[in-house]
Design a protein around this motif. Structure first.
Motif, PDB file in Angstrom:
ATOM      1  N   THR A   1     -15.466  -4.244   6.442  1.00  0.00           N
ATOM      2  CA  THR A   1     -15.268  -3.519   7.693  1.00  0.00           C
ATOM      3  C   THR A   1     -13.977  -3.897   8.428  1.00  0.00           C
ATOM      4  OG1 THR A   1     -16.523  -5.203   8.911  1.00  0.00           O
ATOM      5  CG2 THR A   1     -17.753  -3.328   8.018  1.00  0.00           C
ATOM      6  N   GLU A   2     -13.266  -4.902   7.910  1.00  0.00           N
ATOM      7  CA  GLU A   2     -12.078  -5.368   8.617  1.00  0.00           C
ATOM      8  C   GLU A   2     -10.932  -5.639   7.633  1.00  0.00           C
ATOM      9  OE1 GLU A   2     -14.085  -7.844  12.318  1.00  0.00           O
ATOM     10  OE2 GLU A   2     -13.891  -8.811  10.362  1.00  0.00           O
ATOM     11  N   SER A   3      -9.720  -5.611   8.150  1.00  0.00           N
ATOM     12  CA  SER A   3      -8.537  -5.968   7.370  1.00  0.00           C
ATOM     13  C   SER A   3      -7.658  -6.895   8.206  1.00  0.00           C
ATOM     14  CB  SER A   3      -7.727  -4.724   6.977  1.00  0.00           C
ATOM     15  OG  SER A   3      -8.446  -3.937   6.040  1.00  0.00           O
ATOM     16  N   ILE A   4      -6.869  -7.705   7.494  1.00  0.00           N
ATOM     17  CA  ILE A   4      -5.956  -8.625   8.156  1.00  0.00           C
ATOM     18  C   ILE A   4      -4.526  -8.215   7.830  1.00  0.00           C
ATOM     19  CG2 ILE A   4      -5.177 -11.013   8.345  1.00  0.00           C
ATOM     20  CD1 ILE A   4      -7.921 -10.563   9.528  1.00  0.00           C
ATOM     21  N   TYR A   5      -3.702  -8.117   8.868  1.00  0.00           N
ATOM     22  CA  TYR A   5      -2.282  -7.809   8.704  1.00  0.00           C
ATOM     23  C   TYR A   5      -1.441  -8.968   9.246  1.00  0.00           C
ATOM     24  CZ  TYR A   5      -3.587  -2.959   7.707  1.00  0.00           C
ATOM     25  OH  TYR A   5      -4.130  -1.820   7.156  1.00  0.00           O
ATOM     26  N   GLU A   6      -0.342  -9.199   8.567  1.00  0.00           N
ATOM     27  CA  GLU A   6       0.569 -10.252   9.014  1.00  0.00           C
ATOM     28  C   GLU A   6       1.904  -9.650   9.427  1.00  0.00           C
ATOM     29  OE1 GLU A   6       0.429 -14.273   6.870  1.00  0.00           O
ATOM     30  OE2 GLU A   6      -0.240 -12.870   5.318  1.00  0.00           O
ATOM     31  N   PHE A   7       2.394 -10.078  10.572  1.00  0.00           N
ATOM     32  CA  PHE A   7       3.697  -9.648  11.067  1.00  0.00           C
ATOM     33  C   PHE A   7       4.601 -10.874  11.198  1.00  0.00           C
ATOM     34  CE2 PHE A   7       1.580  -5.832  11.699  1.00  0.00           C
ATOM     35  CZ  PHE A   7       2.389  -4.850  12.250  1.00  0.00           C
ATOM     36  N   PRO A   8       5.791 -10.841  10.587  1.00  0.00           N
ATOM     37  CA  PRO A   8       6.705 -11.977  10.737  1.00  0.00           C
ATOM     38  C   PRO A   8       7.231 -12.073  12.164  1.00  0.00           C
ATOM     39  CG  PRO A   8       7.793 -10.168   9.586  1.00  0.00           C
ATOM     40  CD  PRO A   8       6.350  -9.775   9.732  1.00  0.00           C
TER      41      PRO A   8
ATOM     42  N   ASP B   1       8.381  -3.970   8.305  1.00  0.00           N
ATOM     43  CA  ASP B   1       9.576  -3.501   7.592  1.00  0.00           C
ATOM     44  C   ASP B   1       9.780  -2.001   7.771  1.00  0.00           C
ATOM     45  OD1 ASP B   1      10.042  -6.046   6.741  1.00  0.00           O
ATOM     46  OD2 ASP B   1       9.149  -5.772   4.751  1.00  0.00           O
ATOM     47  N   GLU B   2       8.705  -1.256   7.699  1.00  0.00           N
ATOM     48  CA  GLU B   2       8.796   0.194   7.856  1.00  0.00           C
ATOM     49  C   GLU B   2       9.134   0.570   9.296  1.00  0.00           C
ATOM     50  OE1 GLU B   2       6.202   4.248   6.858  1.00  0.00           O
ATOM     51  OE2 GLU B   2       5.356   2.241   6.504  1.00  0.00           O
ATOM     52  N   ILE B   3       8.609  -0.192  10.242  1.00  0.00           N
ATOM     53  CA  ILE B   3       8.895   0.082  11.654  1.00  0.00           C
ATOM     54  C   ILE B   3      10.373  -0.141  11.948  1.00  0.00           C
ATOM     55  CG2 ILE B   3       8.451  -0.653  14.024  1.00  0.00           C
ATOM     56  CD1 ILE B   3       5.605  -1.385  13.126  1.00  0.00           C
ATOM     57  N   LEU B   4      10.883  -1.285  11.497  1.00  0.00           N
ATOM     58  CA  LEU B   4      12.286  -1.620  11.776  1.00  0.00           C
ATOM     59  C   LEU B   4      13.248  -0.737  10.991  1.00  0.00           C
ATOM     60  CD1 LEU B   4      12.169  -5.540  11.819  1.00  0.00           C
ATOM     61  CD2 LEU B   4      12.135  -3.971  13.765  1.00  0.00           C
ATOM     62  N   GLY B   5      12.902  -0.444   9.743  1.00  0.00           N
ATOM     63  CA  GLY B   5      13.833   0.290   8.885  1.00  0.00           C
ATOM     64  C   GLY B   5      13.839   1.787   9.099  1.00  0.00           C
TER      65      GLY B   5
END
Length: 261
Positions: free
Chosen positions: A60-67, A115-119
């Motif tokens: 039911t959950e996912s973990i995302y990592e942001f540098p 990466d997609e947000i910045l690029g």
């Protein structure tokens, strides 16, 4: 007994697999978020996960990592018009990082990896910042007020990125002038250099002329001094000093001393 040991080992193995699949390690330099996949509240929890190992339900959950460390993005160049219509080329490079605690806010808005947000996602916003600032200046004012123009772009970029959850560390605009302006600047610089060279050459000629005048004046004064100081006795003395003692083979013998009256 043996079957019980096998069953216990299998149970422990399954438990280990489940434990591994239900945890995620958030490394240093990253900020993690826990995302709910189902329910009316699906999205991101209103918390930022610190570094370390995080427990979650993989169903039911996912973990995302942001540098959270500084990243440098070199964007493709684009053109923008000044107030008077001149076309400038901008080749921006930005060094920026995620503001501490802003990862949930960024994910809620964009639902993409960093990466997609910045690029890709921020490109149009960055272009808009430059368009707004360029439209305030004519071509001449941009050239003569380049520092002020760059400061305006940077101030707007900082404000925009801050509201998006980023901190700008460094900005390089990489502005290229229109070809006609570049040629005019080069011609002006060449004319200035040529004028400076001519001025330097003139100074050398003037210096040489002044030197010759000084030498001529000194020589004239020396001649004048010699003419005023020569007397008959001095002339006779110079004659004696220069005479080698020989007499001519013909004619009258030289008179060494002339009777002075």
């Amino acid at each position: 007994m043996k079957r019980n040991m096998i069953a216990l080992g299998a149970t422990l193995f399954v438990a280990l697999i489940v434990w591994i699949s239900c945890t995620e390690r958030i490394d240093a330099g990253y900020e993690g978020i826990k995302v709910k996949l189902y329910g009316s509240d699906k999205g991101v929890q209103d918390v930022s996960l610190v570094t370390g190992r995080v427990w979650y339900n993989p169903i039911t959950e996912s973990i995302y990592e942001f540098p959270t460390y500084v990243q440098t993005v070199n964007y493709e160049n684009f053109t923008v018009n000044a107030k008077d219509g001149s076309v400038f080329t901008v080749d921006p490079t930005l060094s920026l990082r995620v503001s501490n605690g802003s990862t949930p806010k960024i994910f809620i808005k964009y639902r993409k990896q960093i990466d997609e947000i910045l690029g890709n996602t921020l490109v149009n916003h960055i272009k808009d910042v430059y368009r707004i600032e360029f439209n305030k200046y004519s071509t001449d004012s941009i050239i003569s007020n380049r520092e002020k123009f760059e400061a305006g772009v940077q101030a707007k970029m900082i404000a925009f990125l801050e509201q998006e959850g980023f901190i700008l560390e460094q900005l390089t605009s990489g502005i290229q002038y229109p070809e006609a302006i570049t040629q005019a600047i080069n011609a002006k610089n060449a004319a200035i250099q040529k004028a400076q060279q001519a001025e330097n050459e003139l100074k050398v000629v003037e210096a040489d002329a002044k030197k010759m005048i000084v030498q001529a004046e000194a020589e004239a004064k020396a001649n004048e001094l010699r003419q005023t100081t020569l007397s008959p006795l001095i002339i006779q003395q110079q004659f004696i000093e220069k005479w080698d003692g020989s007499t001519p083979l013909y004619g009258n013998s030289p008179v060494i001393f002339k009777e002075l009256k």
